[in-house]
Design an enzyme around this catalytic site. Sequence first.
Site, PDB file in Angstrom:
ATOM      1  N   SER C  64       0.655  -1.185   0.082  1.00 50.64           N
ATOM      2  CA  SER C  64       0.235  -0.117  -0.080  1.00 50.64           C
ATOM      3  C   SER C  64       0.870   1.299  -0.033  1.00 50.64           C
ATOM      4  CB  SER C  64      -0.903   0.174   1.221  1.00 50.64           C
ATOM      5  OG  SER C  64      -1.885  -0.942   1.010  1.00 50.64           O
ATOM      6  N   LYS C  67       0.510   3.415  -3.048  1.00 53.40           N
ATOM      7  CA  LYS C  67      -0.589   4.328  -3.240  1.00 53.40           C
ATOM      8  C   LYS C  67      -0.188   5.589  -2.954  1.00 53.40           C
ATOM      9  CE  LYS C  67      -3.980   0.716  -1.155  1.00 53.40           C
ATOM     10  NZ  LYS C  67      -4.536   0.393  -0.066  1.00 53.40           N
ATOM     11  N   TYR C 189      -3.769  -2.449 -10.383  1.00 52.43           N
ATOM     12  CA  TYR C 189      -3.740  -2.352  -8.995  1.00 52.43           C
ATOM     13  C   TYR C 189      -2.861  -3.276  -8.405  1.00 52.43           C
ATOM     14  CZ  TYR C 189      -5.415  -2.312  -4.105  1.00 52.43           C
ATOM     15  OH  TYR C 189      -5.259  -2.121  -2.733  1.00 52.43           O
ATOM     16  N   TYR C 241      -5.269   3.488   7.957  1.00 49.67           N
ATOM     17  CA  TYR C 241      -6.487   2.839   7.934  1.00 49.67           C
ATOM     18  C   TYR C 241      -7.341   3.339   9.366  1.00 49.67           C
ATOM     19  CZ  TYR C 241      -3.743   0.153   4.529  1.00 49.67           C
ATOM     20  OH  TYR C 241      -3.081  -0.089   3.491  1.00 49.67           O
ATOM     21  N   VAL C 259       1.172  -3.899   4.088  1.00 56.85           N
ATOM     22  CA  VAL C 259       0.989  -4.913   4.562  1.00 56.85           C
ATOM     23  C   VAL C 259       2.235  -5.598   4.352  1.00 56.85           C
ATOM     24  CG1 VAL C 259      -1.347  -5.056   4.590  1.00 56.85           C
ATOM     25  CG2 VAL C 259      -0.251  -6.121   2.591  1.00 56.85           C
TER      26      VAL C 259
END
Lengths: 305, 305, 305, 305
Positions: C64, C67, C189, C241, C259
């Site tokens: 992530s 991102k 993705y 998150y 992760v």
Amino acid sequence: METYKKIIEDIYLELKNVDDIGKVANYIPELGNVNDKNFGIHITTIDKNSFGIGDHEKKFSIQSISKILSLTLAYKLEGEALWDRVDVEPSGNPFNSLQQLESDKGIPRNPFINAGAIVISDILVGHFKNPKEDFLSFCKGISNNPTLNYSEKVAQSEKKTGFRNKALCNFIKSFGNIKNDTEKVLDFYFHMCSLRMSCKDLSEIFLYLADDNFLCQKGKRILTESQAKRINAIMLTCGFYDESGEFAFRVGLPGKSGVGGGIVAIHPDKFCITVWSPKLNVKGNSYKGMLFLEKFTSKTESSIF
Amino acid sequence: METYKKIIEDIYLELKNVDDIGKVANYIPELGNVNDKNFGIHITTIDKNSFGIGDHEKKFSIQSISKILSLTLAYKLEGEALWDRVDVEPSGNPFNSLQQLESDKGIPRNPFINAGAIVISDILVGHFKNPKEDFLSFCKGISNNPTLNYSEKVAQSEKKTGFRNKALCNFIKSFGNIKNDTEKVLDFYFHMCSLRMSCKDLSEIFLYLADDNFLCQKGKRILTESQAKRINAIMLTCGFYDESGEFAFRVGLPGKSGVGGGIVAIHPDKFCITVWSPKLNVKGNSYKGMLFLEKFTSKTESSIF
Amino acid sequence: METYKKIIEDIYLELKNVDDIGKVANYIPELGNVNDKNFGIHITTIDKNSFGIGDHEKKFSIQSISKILSLTLAYKLEGEALWDRVDVEPSGNPFNSLQQLESDKGIPRNPFINAGAIVISDILVGHFKNPKEDFLSFCKGISNNPTLNYSEKVAQSEKKTGFRNKALCNFIKSFGNIKNDTEKVLDFYFHMCSLRMSCKDLSEIFLYLADDNFLCQKGKRILTESQAKRINAIMLTCGFYDESGEFAFRVGLPGKSGVGGGIVAIHPDKFCITVWSPKLNVKGNSYKGMLFLEKFTSKTESSIF
Amino acid sequence: METYKKIIEDIYLELKNVDDIGKVANYIPELGNVNDKNFGIHITTIDKNSFGIGDHEKKFSIQSISKILSLTLAYKLEGEALWDRVDVEPSGNPFNSLQQLESDKGIPRNPFINAGAIVISDILVGHFKNPKEDFLSFCKGISNNPTLNYSEKVAQSEKKTGFRNKALCNFIKSFGNIKNDTEKVLDFYFHMCSLRMSCKDLSEIFLYLADDNFLCQKGKRILTESQAKRINAIMLTCGFYDESGEFAFRVGLPGKSGVGGGIVAIHPDKFCITVWSPKLNVKGNSYKGMLFLEKFTSKTESSIF
């Protein structure tokens, strides 16, 4: 039957030209092409008398009504083990909601919301080599009706646009409650929903839920008596998404609607009645269909309560 | 009645010493003081025959079963206008959930979840000068039973600890769907839930839901036929919180449970049956009560489906 | 730098053998194969001094953290119009939740939850003929690092098992907020998330968020000053998150976790620091990484608050 | 200060007559009586220079801004143990939502949503014999401001209508996270929110969050440096309900709004600035206040990112 006939005719005439405030479903583009003036009713009693009026012999896209048939076949195959993978509770949410699946860890609330019917589809896809053909044969066999068929057009139309159902199927698979390839499961699901039947076809095919002694063309029972009762119970509590309570309250019969505008209702030990009128209320159920059935059970005093 | 009697005796003996995995409700401290071995059944048919076994004449806290009585009185007073303030849909959520109220803007899903019964309480508080006395008179009058009474102890116990219900009542008031002072509404609500009755009392008082021609002691109807049917319909879809579907599926009768361990079930045109066993399953419904009724409707073939 | 160096060494030694209660992510099977003892830190200041320790030059799956890079490229291309398709609010929910999308009608809460990053992926897929190649070139160009590459193994592993992300993508498409084919979007993705970098690579590539005057290899700005600040703001409120508040509270720097066990943190006008330790806490963020950064900002007094 | 002064004057003039699309809060009836043309700004730097313009010395109802003060006092008293009873995560939901409390078992997401501030109130009510007086003394002592006071009118107005907050308090108590009588806790909460201050008062009282070495009138620290930083962090991630991300994104400072139309913002090590304009945007934050601060941090380049 004569009483039913007279009452059906009267309500039919009363509602025929009523201002229908519903709207034809258009989320599946192909469904939007139907003539929204269609209005038909057909009743079949367990002693095989029947009566129909209006567009009762025109075939239409039965959509979610087909979920009763796939549930029936899966229940027949799996027995009570079926309920490990799908629950029997009303959801309190719209038909295509994903919310509860998150807290319920992929176990759909009942077999009549889309999530549940997709799990049922997965079960059938796992059982049969040619699930679409085998399911169709099963349906044809119940009422000895060779005219049943899928609408490839509607199935393809939903396949192209059914992103919500694709989301549901992948979401459930992420919890492990879809065992087969999602493409195969959805292909079956979209075809199943595209089944075309008339009010007459429907009121005949679902007699096995009204008649304890119903035997299909080959002389066999479709379900045990207890299983048939249980499907009726699920129809009563879950057959109309988040309007199930309202249908029980106003109509008082186990029933199931489809976004094609059809509604099937069962009076155990008496009859199966079907109404078709394509314009839907905001909850996705036939506006005129619900109105008709409310008047019908009220005048015939045939609520099960 | 003889058939019922024999079957009830058999199941009673079968279940009497069954290992009951349920737990007595203790969120209202006073309820925790009950002897969890209590087990009673009573049936009354519409022709007034009746049979009971076990602890069927001991009074217990009927709790949420009283919601049928308050609904009945409010429905009698308000007619269909009642449904502007409370819906008739299964909630898909636990009995004391606040979640849906937020999206539903203070309109409870149905009159049997706590939120709905609190709105019904508000209606009665608005109608009567002495709502507790007047409601009790109404209840006594239905089955000519002068022994009915509140348990002040249980009412006070819940008053002291019922923060969730206070939250619900204030939350609904913030949406404008409670018109009276919240303290008064809750005082009525807690008393209403504290009503004490025996299985016998219960199976007699609810005959008006089974018998179309039921007249109360003064020779008057309690509800119109249509209203009685509609209450049965709501019991079937919503009577057991988020286990309503399961009860319809396994038992197949309109019914209502209370956390005191009682369950009332109605077979329209036939009978009213009550079971009491205090240990509850995880959903808050009597474990042995549900088991009993499942076996009973199965052996007597008295599911409405 | 000398102060930073000493403090980093001290904390590194203190934590190296600490009992790590986290767990390596295994929902992408390929990620489970990493050695969970890896532990590396690298810091680069805006004047290009740098220091690393432990496994700071081993490449790992940044997941992530990528991102930030895709958001950067999309922001560069779309400007403020980007925010019509994705919001900048913390979600208060786990990284892969579908719940809010239903009420928010397909607009993800922020670009760092999976839903948001999938929408960003859709934007890039719509802009480029060869989105995977073009995105990789963009990344390589920022810090003049020719070694950056996808892990085809990890990308394929997630492709096979990423049903939740497939669900998210189809769900968003059902609201019209995915414009391209879902397969293409997800392929991009999954590749984007499979980028492999070392702590050193990461602390160099993200200098453009710390340094107002940062120029990429070709002498061009990556983002305007305002845009860089805004990405930092989103990292602070949404980078971890439903543990974003905790990170702001304990560490006090804009940051982003993956992760794979990496965490990048930015001190505007000072430095970019990266930690890698594969075991994750229950919220999905590196257990030791968070601990390290808390101690680091506390000892160096470098919280932005 | 001269630069700030010039920029503040310019933006003040630019916005003074701008069409304000916000709406004055009226859910507390007394709040609706304010003149919606009020517009004031006041800045105080850590070296005690200050400048104000417009209605910067008029007192108004600071409402939720007071939650910083009660949090400060509770944090001082409880230390890190405080966080066992309230979390530090953005909620992703409106300020008065009950939803997450249900899944979070009565632990509010952060001390700035109503639920969290009510738990903080409970802590203070538990600590003090005369919580209202003692809290007021604490506030007066910070900036040596004897003019601070509650508005009994506003407190009573909210007491009469604050059913949502009563619901929240009872709901949390049902989970055991309110220890004192709900009436007492709410009485304190409503008074706390009714505190009246001017922009000048506010920008002076919150200097302790900007200045590491701030000493109150008695020469004592209010909080440790780490505690002050942590409150700033929570303000940044949670200070504007479900618009917190937007404020961080557009303004880039820790801040807190109140439905009275005030906004306080902190630049650590530099200043505290306050804006007041009563019309609120749909999220409940001052429309003109947010606009002003966005322009201010942009022109002064004083975002912390």
